[in-house]
Write an enzyme that holds these catalytic residues in place. Structure first.
Site, mmCIF file in Angstrom:
data_model
loop_
_atom_site.group_PDB
_atom_site.id
_atom_site.type_symbol
_atom_site.label_atom_id
_atom_site.label_comp_id
_atom_site.label_asym_id
_atom_site.label_seq_id
_atom_site.Cartn_x
_atom_site.Cartn_y
_atom_site.Cartn_z
ATOM 1 N N TYR A 33 0.870 -1.182 0.000
ATOM 2 C CA TYR A 33 0.000 0.000 0.000
ATOM 3 C C TYR A 33 0.903 1.227 0.000
ATOM 4 O O TYR A 33 1.829 1.312 0.808
ATOM 5 C CB TYR A 33 -0.893 -0.006 1.245
ATOM 6 C CG TYR A 33 -1.796 1.194 1.383
ATOM 7 C CD1 TYR A 33 -1.580 2.141 2.398
ATOM 8 C CD2 TYR A 33 -2.873 1.399 0.525
ATOM 9 C CE1 TYR A 33 -2.411 3.244 2.538
ATOM 10 C CE2 TYR A 33 -3.715 2.505 0.662
ATOM 11 C CZ TYR A 33 -3.479 3.422 1.669
ATOM 12 O OH TYR A 33 -4.294 4.517 1.808
ATOM 13 N N ASP A 92 9.381 2.678 -0.613
ATOM 14 C CA ASP A 92 8.338 3.349 0.168
ATOM 15 C C ASP A 92 8.636 3.066 1.646
ATOM 16 O O ASP A 92 8.304 1.999 2.162
ATOM 17 C CB ASP A 92 6.952 2.833 -0.238
ATOM 18 C CG ASP A 92 5.861 3.434 0.639
ATOM 19 O OD1 ASP A 92 4.666 3.203 0.343
ATOM 20 O OD2 ASP A 92 6.201 4.121 1.624
ATOM 21 N N LYS A 140 4.539 9.120 8.608
ATOM 22 C CA LYS A 140 4.422 8.562 9.966
ATOM 23 C C LYS A 140 5.445 9.129 10.951
ATOM 24 O O LYS A 140 5.364 10.285 11.344
ATOM 25 C CB LYS A 140 4.464 7.035 9.874
ATOM 26 C CG LYS A 140 3.272 6.486 9.063
ATOM 27 C CD LYS A 140 3.277 4.989 8.984
ATOM 28 C CE LYS A 140 2.275 4.467 7.996
ATOM 29 N NZ LYS A 140 0.880 4.549 8.472
HETATM 30 P P1 KE4 Z 1 -0.708 8.259 4.500
HETATM 31 O O1 KE4 Z 1 -1.199 8.980 3.281
HETATM 32 O O2 KE4 Z 1 -1.796 7.417 5.171
HETATM 33 O O3 KE4 Z 1 0.047 9.175 5.473
HETATM 34 O O4 KE4 Z 1 0.422 7.201 4.043
HETATM 35 C C1 KE4 Z 1 0.112 6.246 3.048
HETATM 36 C C2 KE4 Z 1 1.053 5.072 3.153
HETATM 37 C C3 KE4 Z 1 2.081 4.957 2.227
HETATM 38 N N1 KE4 Z 1 2.973 3.935 2.289
HETATM 39 C C4 KE4 Z 1 2.894 3.005 3.269
HETATM 40 C C5 KE4 Z 1 3.905 1.888 3.306
HETATM 41 C C6 KE4 Z 1 1.863 3.076 4.247
HETATM 42 O O5 KE4 Z 1 1.792 2.119 5.207
HETATM 43 C C7 KE4 Z 1 0.934 4.119 4.193
HETATM 44 C C8 KE4 Z 1 -0.208 4.255 5.190
HETATM 45 N N2 KE4 Z 1 -0.375 3.144 6.089
HETATM 46 C C9 KE4 Z 1 -1.720 2.935 6.598
HETATM 47 C C10 KE4 Z 1 -1.661 1.766 7.596
HETATM 48 N N3 KE4 Z 1 -1.296 0.550 6.982
HETATM 49 C C11 KE4 Z 1 -2.274 4.165 7.208
HETATM 50 C C12 KE4 Z 1 -3.502 3.948 8.046
HETATM 51 C C13 KE4 Z 1 -4.735 4.484 7.355
HETATM 52 O O6 KE4 Z 1 -4.891 4.314 6.127
HETATM 53 O O7 KE4 Z 1 -5.547 5.085 8.106
#
Ligand code: KE4
Length: 429
Positions: free
Chosen positions: A145, A240, A268
């Site tokens: 993701y 990523d 994060k």
């Molecule tokens: P954000 O746009 O949510 O800050 O980051 C996206 C993202 C990009 N790359 C990786 C490897 C990530 O894990 C994420 C976001 N992770 C999720 C949890 N697996 C965020 C939680 C959510 O979607 O509320």
């Protein structure tokens, strides 16, 4: 039996004004069932819900709260800075300090651009790779993701896996035509895709340690193989590190695994709980980003001073106390080994994947090395485990397709409490 009374009524109210009652799908408990718990406050390793029920936190806001909640130095820095106003829309010294600090921690970064989320970081890095190479296609891995930009919502992990959304309405064929996917850890499949799409692939984007199908480790040679393929084919390798960055080591997965990417994305931990993302790489690539180059990328609140001071304070603590990483890894290994021992006695098939302070449990009788093997685990049983632990005051990620994130405020007593609550939950699995 704990009824989550106030959370239930708040959830009913939230559903009247917010889609699904939440501002991010993974929070809705859709895959584990039940009512999402509404949080009132948090301190150290603990969350407190609106009924003042206390939970041990194994989500840490999906990664950012690595030091624990309301860390005094971070709170103090925010409190001081907020008095100088919250945003200017003009450059500040803080942004230079942040960029310079990150360059001392992360290998091979000449230039880094701040954005406001991991999604923005990954979206911008892909656009830059396309602008730099003049190619359009890219390879992503099933179950990984990279945020919710159109290009990444094909066979994605995290909330899409949790909600079993394999294709997202609203994304045009023009976008999906450029997306090539294959299984994580399948180097032969990558070679094949590259051969079938000669000189058309701009980038391979990968979570160097995947955390959005549960925690999935790169098999020996996988990342090295991607590096070799990218070098041979003039493809950019994008790590990523939104999850792994500043969590696995000061230099993230690049440092821990000693593999170099061409572009790296962050989120994060970099914001210490405030909205921050970033992407960076060698000057020769990054200077294609506007206003230096023509690959446009922008953001009203990029480099926001309050977010910068929260991130800067967090990263300085991590850089000045690298023992935190050793402590976190030790705590995670302690948890892993003792959870193994508990479940071994039950005969229930269980696989635990762990890397640094990332860990996930899979009720599976086979190794979990990619999305298919994560999806074929007994995720019903995970849901039962989740709720059995929640009502005993242990808040795990509400999905089998997520990594757990330890924060360093968790102490040995908290870990033992988690193990004891697991023992007491067994009869409900
Ligand atoms: P954000 O746009 O949510 O800050 O980051 C996206 C993202 C990009 N790359 C990786 C490897 C990530 O894990 C994420 C976001 N992770 C999720 C949890 N697996 C965020 C939680 C959510 O979607 O509320």
């Amino acid at each position: 039996m704990y009824e989550y009374t106030s959370s239930r009524s708040l959830f009913e109210r939230a559903l009247q004004s917010i889609p699904g009652g939440v501002n991010s799908p993974v929070r809705a408990f859709r895959s584990v069932g039940g009512t999402p718990v509404f949080i009132k406050k948090a301190c150290g390793a603990y969350l407190y819900d609106v009924d003042d029920q206390r939970y041990l936190d194994y989500i840490s806001s999906w990664g950012p709260m690595i030091l624990g909640h309301a860390y005094p130095e971070v709170i103090e820095a925010i409190r001081e800075r907020v008095l100088l106003s919250t945003s200017y829309g003009a450059p500040t010294e803080l942004e230079i300090e942040m960029a310079e600090l990150i360059k001392t921690m992360v290998p091979q970064l000449d230039l880094i651009r701040m954005v406001s989320s991991g999604t923005e970081a990954c979206m911008s890095a892909l656009r830059l790779a396309r602008g730099y190479t003049g190619r359009n296609k890219f390879i992503k891995f099933e179950g990984c993701y990279h945020g919710h930009a159109d290009s990444f919502l094909v066979k994605a992990g995290s909330g899409l896996a949790t909600l079993q959304i394999q294709s997202v309405p609203g994304i045009s064929a023009a976008v999906t035509n450029d997306i090539l996917t294959c299984a994580y850890n399948d180097l032969a499949a990558v070679e094949q895709l590259v051969d079938l799409n000669k000189e058309q692939i701009a980038a391979i984007i990968v979570e160097p340690v995947a955390g959005n199908m549960g925690c999935i480790l790169p098999q020996p040679g996988f990342l090295e193989g991607l590096r070799r393929i990218c070098d041979r084919q003039n493809i950019l390798l994008i790590f990523d590190e939104v999850m792994t960055g500043f969590r696995l080591a000061p230099g993230g997965a690049q440092e821990k695994l000693n593999i170099r990417a061409d572009l790296v994305t962050f989120g994060k931990v970099i914001g210490g709980g405030m909205p921050v993302g970033a992407f960076g790489g060698r000057r020769q690539i990054m200077e294609h980003i506007a206003p230096l180059g023509k690959v446009y990328q922008a953001g009203t609140l990029s480099g926001n001073p309050i977010a910068m001071i929260a991130g800067l304070t967090t990263l300085k603590i991590l850089r000045n106390q690298p023992s935190i990483y050793h402590e976190l890894e030790e705590k995670t290994i302690y948890l892993r080994d003792n959870l193994h021992a508990i479940f071994l006695k039950t005969g229930l098939p269980l696989v635990i994947n762990q890397f640094g302070s990332m860990i996930s449990l899979h009720f599976s009788d086979h190794a979990v090395t990619d999305f298919a093997s994560a999806a074929s685990a007994n995720n019903e049983r995970f849901s039962k485990y989740f709720h059995a632990m929640l009502k005993r005051g242990v808040y795990l990620p509400p999905s089998a397709f997520e990594s757990w994130f330890l924060n360093n405020a968790l102490n040995r007593e908290d870990l033992d409490q988690t193990l004891q609550m697991t023992r007491e939950s067994l009869s409900e699995l």
